[in-house]
Motif scaffolding. Structure first.
Motif, PDB file in Angstrom:
ATOM      1  N   LEU A  83       0.809  -1.220   0.000  1.00 36.46           N
ATOM      2  CA  LEU A  83       0.000   0.000   0.000  1.00 36.46           C
ATOM      3  C   LEU A  83       0.839   1.267   0.000  1.00 36.46           C
ATOM      4  O   LEU A  83       0.374   2.325  -0.428  1.00 36.46           O
ATOM      5  N   LEU A  84       2.079   1.196   0.506  1.00 38.36           N
ATOM      6  CA  LEU A  84       3.002   2.340   0.482  1.00 38.36           C
ATOM      7  C   LEU A  84       4.055   2.061  -0.579  1.00 38.36           C
ATOM      8  O   LEU A  84       5.067   1.426  -0.308  1.00 38.36           O
ATOM      9  N   SER A  85       3.819   2.529  -1.773  1.00 35.07           N
ATOM     10  CA  SER A  85       4.727   2.214  -2.876  1.00 35.07           C
ATOM     11  C   SER A  85       5.427   3.479  -3.354  1.00 35.07           C
ATOM     12  O   SER A  85       4.826   4.318  -4.019  1.00 35.07           O
ATOM     13  N   ALA A  86       6.685   3.629  -2.978  1.00 36.83           N
ATOM     14  CA  ALA A  86       7.518   4.734  -3.448  1.00 36.83           C
ATOM     15  C   ALA A  86       8.782   4.124  -4.026  1.00 36.83           C
ATOM     16  O   ALA A  86       9.750   3.853  -3.303  1.00 36.83           O
ATOM     17  N   PRO A  87       8.805   3.843  -5.325  1.00 36.92           N
ATOM     18  CA  PRO A  87       9.950   3.131  -5.914  1.00 36.92           C
ATOM     19  C   PRO A  87      11.268   3.866  -5.703  1.00 36.92           C
ATOM     20  O   PRO A  87      11.338   5.099  -5.761  1.00 36.92           O
ATOM     21  N   ALA A  88      12.319   3.086  -5.471  1.00 34.73           N
ATOM     22  CA  ALA A  88      13.665   3.641  -5.345  1.00 34.73           C
ATOM     23  C   ALA A  88      14.116   4.203  -6.683  1.00 34.73           C
ATOM     24  O   ALA A  88      13.569   3.853  -7.741  1.00 34.73           O
ATOM     25  N   PRO A  89      15.136   5.081  -6.671  1.00 34.58           N
ATOM     26  CA  PRO A  89      15.648   5.624  -7.927  1.00 34.58           C
ATOM     27  C   PRO A  89      16.037   4.507  -8.902  1.00 34.58           C
ATOM     28  O   PRO A  89      16.674   3.527  -8.521  1.00 34.58           O
ATOM     29  N   GLY A  90      15.618   4.668 -10.146  1.00 35.05           N
ATOM     30  CA  GLY A  90      15.895   3.658 -11.155  1.00 35.05           C
ATOM     31  C   GLY A  90      14.765   2.691 -11.387  1.00 35.05           C
ATOM     32  O   GLY A  90      14.792   1.900 -12.335  1.00 35.05           O
ATOM     33  N   LEU A  91      13.743   2.727 -10.497  1.00 36.87           N
ATOM     34  CA  LEU A  91      12.582   1.854 -10.631  1.00 36.87           C
ATOM     35  C   LEU A  91      11.341   2.686 -10.942  1.00 36.87           C
ATOM     36  O   LEU A  91      11.172   3.788 -10.406  1.00 36.87           O
ATOM     37  N   GLY A  92      10.461   2.150 -11.753  1.00 32.63           N
ATOM     38  CA  GLY A  92       9.156   2.736 -11.973  1.00 32.63           C
ATOM     39  C   GLY A  92       8.094   1.881 -11.330  1.00 32.63           C
ATOM     40  O   GLY A  92       8.361   0.781 -10.833  1.00 32.63           O
ATOM     41  N   LEU A  93       6.861   2.379 -11.306  1.00 35.92           N
ATOM     42  CA  LEU A  93       5.764   1.625 -10.706  1.00 35.92           C
ATOM     43  C   LEU A  93       5.578   0.283 -11.407  1.00 35.92           C
ATOM     44  O   LEU A  93       5.340  -0.737 -10.749  1.00 35.92           O
ATOM     45  N   ALA A  94       5.710   0.256 -12.725  1.00 35.99           N
ATOM     46  CA  ALA A  94       5.547  -1.017 -13.445  1.00 35.99           C
ATOM     47  C   ALA A  94       6.596  -2.030 -13.007  1.00 35.99           C
ATOM     48  O   ALA A  94       6.303  -3.235 -12.888  1.00 35.99           O
ATOM     49  N   ASP A  95       7.828  -1.565 -12.744  1.00 42.05           N
ATOM     50  CA  ASP A  95       8.869  -2.467 -12.233  1.00 42.05           C
ATOM     51  C   ASP A  95       8.469  -3.023 -10.871  1.00 42.05           C
ATOM     52  O   ASP A  95       8.618  -4.226 -10.608  1.00 42.05           O
ATOM     53  N   LYS A  96       7.988  -2.136  -9.972  1.00 40.31           N
ATOM     54  CA  LYS A  96       7.584  -2.582  -8.632  1.00 40.31           C
ATOM     55  C   LYS A  96       6.449  -3.599  -8.728  1.00 40.31           C
ATOM     56  O   LYS A  96       6.425  -4.599  -7.981  1.00 40.31           O
ATOM     57  N   GLN A  97       5.500  -3.368  -9.634  1.00 35.94           N
ATOM     58  CA  GLN A  97       4.383  -4.296  -9.785  1.00 35.94           C
ATOM     59  C   GLN A  97       4.860  -5.662 -10.256  1.00 35.94           C
ATOM     60  O   GLN A  97       4.438  -6.704  -9.726  1.00 35.94           O
ATOM     61  N   ARG A  98       5.741  -5.668 -11.228  1.00 32.55           N
ATOM     62  CA  ARG A  98       6.255  -6.936 -11.759  1.00 32.55           C
ATOM     63  C   ARG A  98       7.043  -7.690 -10.695  1.00 32.55           C
ATOM     64  O   ARG A  98       6.880  -8.905 -10.519  1.00 32.55           O
ATOM     65  N   ILE A  99       7.913  -6.979  -9.961  1.00 34.76           N
ATOM     66  CA  ILE A  99       8.722  -7.626  -8.927  1.00 34.76           C
ATOM     67  C   ILE A  99       7.841  -8.128  -7.796  1.00 34.76           C
ATOM     68  O   ILE A  99       8.040  -9.238  -7.268  1.00 34.76           O
ATOM     69  N   SER A 100       6.841  -7.340  -7.407  1.00 37.21           N
ATOM     70  CA  SER A 100       5.924  -7.759  -6.342  1.00 37.21           C
ATOM     71  C   SER A 100       5.188  -9.035  -6.730  1.00 37.21           C
ATOM     72  O   SER A 100       5.062  -9.970  -5.930  1.00 37.21           O
ATOM     73  N   GLN A 101       4.699  -9.081  -7.962  1.00 37.49           N
ATOM     74  CA  GLN A 101       3.980 -10.265  -8.421  1.00 37.49           C
ATOM     75  C   GLN A 101       4.897 -11.482  -8.426  1.00 37.49           C
ATOM     76  O   GLN A 101       4.500 -12.586  -8.013  1.00 37.49           O
ATOM     77  N   ALA A 102       6.122 -11.285  -8.885  1.00 37.24           N
ATOM     78  CA  ALA A 102       7.067 -12.398  -8.920  1.00 37.24           C
ATOM     79  C   ALA A 102       7.393 -12.896  -7.513  1.00 37.24           C
ATOM     80  O   ALA A 102       7.477 -14.113  -7.278  1.00 37.24           O
ATOM     81  N   LEU A 103       7.559 -11.995  -6.569  1.00 36.31           N
ATOM     82  CA  LEU A 103       7.830 -12.398  -5.188  1.00 36.31           C
ATOM     83  C   LEU A 103       6.655 -13.179  -4.606  1.00 36.31           C
ATOM     84  O   LEU A 103       6.850 -14.194  -3.917  1.00 36.31           O
TER      85      LEU A 103
END
Length: 444
Positions: free
Chosen positions: A144-164
């Motif tokens: 629910l608190l999604s603030a991607p680190a530098p170099g990441l976009g929201l789509a990257d966070k979504q893909r990594i979250s799903q994979a995890l």
């Protein structure tokens, strides 16, 4: 047996309807974890300056309402928290709103969660030593608190979250990665508060109740490292952008660590835990005059395998009177995992609780004296509309009569489909708290 006078109505329910009896134990666990019960004892006095509220999690809405009820009416209070879509509880009648409750996606983050995270980071800027930040944290806050680190976009966070989520990684492993790929988790929200005092009120949903793991610890120091996060990503074969891999390898994305003097003015209080919830369920069960044994609040592992282990224990109780004599109730909690195979990722519907129940049903082999309920205490098992499911002595026989294959449903992780067809889903709706898995086995 319970030495106190038994609750005759509850004892009658145990005999007449074991399913309803087990649901009563679940409700007792959930009721004990409501934030209003545990928050009062841990609230600090209003500060000379401002009081800013931030927070996230499946219980964040209920926690905000509890704080509004308990905080002095004449003391300033403002801020916002974010919870899962559909998990905002009804506002108590006559309670003025001082904290905004936002909504975002879980378990895969979305733009609303990213906007909420950025808003909270802005809200704590410029605070001084006379100011107070109250952080309301519960399970689910990582997504629910999604603030991607530098170099990441929201789509990257979504893909990594799903994979995890599909990898079979433990909650501690997932949150280690999340902390190092975030601009707000792993103590970074606390660091943004500057000289202000930070008091975190948390509802634990993790084995061991480690505050640095709950919602990825946005306001507590993080003992994990970039190297550990990179090792987890490598072990589960999860791709990340090259610039982010380089930042992890160099330590550029390292989180605030324990021992820094800035943590001295911060405090963390657990206002509800899995152990407390299991003890509340145990007390309710004993009121029916039946012994209750709490096995653990920190069970981890593959859900179906944990189900089979619980089945073996329950059968030993029923058939050998060891390690406990029947009749009795066995309780456990924790957070299991479901490793989703690529071929089953779309076909199946279900979550940890129903996956556990399918493994349990396999292991029980239709034992005539064992009943069970497994459910998530937030009221949602995975992404479906049920909290969990029951297993009954005739579960497999009724499934066969309907032409349902337990093995086939388990292979494609379709616990919802299996137990829905049997009318054995527990549907509660959001409970507005979250102390993770609840499992109860009744051995008659």
């Amino acid at each position: 047996m319970n030495s106190a006078a038994p609750d005759l109505q509850l004892a009658s329910l145990l005999r007449r309807d074991p399913r309803a009896f087990l649901a009563e134990l679940y409700r007792a666990a959930v009721a004990s974890a409501q934030p209003l019960h545990g928050m009062r004892a841990h609230l600090p006095a209003p500060p000379p300056g401002r009081t800013v509220v931030v927070g996230a999690g499946k219980a964040a809405g209920a926690m905000a309402h509890a704080l509004e009820q308990l905080w002095p009416a004449d003391a300033p209070l403002y801020g916002a928290v974010v919870t899962r879509y559909g998990h905002v509880p009804p506002r108590p009648a006559g309670l003025p709103q001082r904290i905004e409750v936002l909504e975002a996606a879980h378990p895969v983050p979305d733009a609303a969660g990213e906007a909420a995270a950025q808003r909270m980071l802005r809200s704590v800027q410029g605070l001084g030593a006379d100011d107070l930040v109250l952080c309301l944290i519960s399970g689910g806050g990582s997504a629910l608190l999604s603030a991607p680190a530098p170099g990441l976009g929201l789509a990257d966070k979504q893909r990594i979250s799903q994979a995890l989520l599909h990898s079979g990684a433990s909650i501690a492993e997932m949150n280690c990665v999340r902390k190092h790929l975030s601009a707000i988790k792993g103590g970074r929200l606390a660091a943004a508060c500057g000289a202000a005092r930070v008091v975190t009120l948390a509802i634990s949903d993790v084995p061991g109740d480690d505050p640095s793991v709950i919602a990825s610890g946005p306001t507590v120091p993080d003992p994990s490292t970039c190297a550990q996060a990179l090792d987890i990503l490598t072990r589960y074969a999860i791709d990340i952008p090259p610039v982010v891999r380089a930042a992890l390898e160099s330590g550029q994305l390292e989180t605030p660590k324990p021992g820094h003097p800035g943590w001295q003015h911060h405090a963390v209080h657990l206002i509800a835990t899995p152990w407390q919830a299991l003890q509340a369920a145990a007390e309710r069960g004993r009121a029916a005059g039946v012994p209750v044994h709490v096995l653990s609040d920190a069970v981890e592992g593959e859900s179906r395998e944990v189900g089979r282990v619980h089945a073996a224990l329950a059968r030993a109780v029923a058939e050998r009177g060891s390690p406990f004599a029947p009749p009795c109730v066995l309780l456990s909690g924790g957070e299991t995992t479901v490793t989703v195979q690529a071929s089953a990722a779309v076909a199946g519907r279900g979550g940890r609780a129903t996956e556990f129940c399918m493994g349990l049903a396999q292991g029980l082999q239709a034992h005539p004296r064992i009943w069970a309920l497994a459910a998530d205490t937030d009221g949602i098992d995975g992404s479906e509309d049920n909290a969990g499911a029951w297993v009954r002595p005739d579960t497999t026989a009724r499934a066969q009569a309907l032409g349902l294959s337990l093995d086939a449903h388990l292979q494609r992780h379709d616990g919802w489909g299996f137990f829905s067809a049997l009318d054995d889903l527990l549907v509660t709706g959001p409970t507005h708290t979250n102390v993770n898995d609840f499992r109860a086995l009744l051995v008659l």
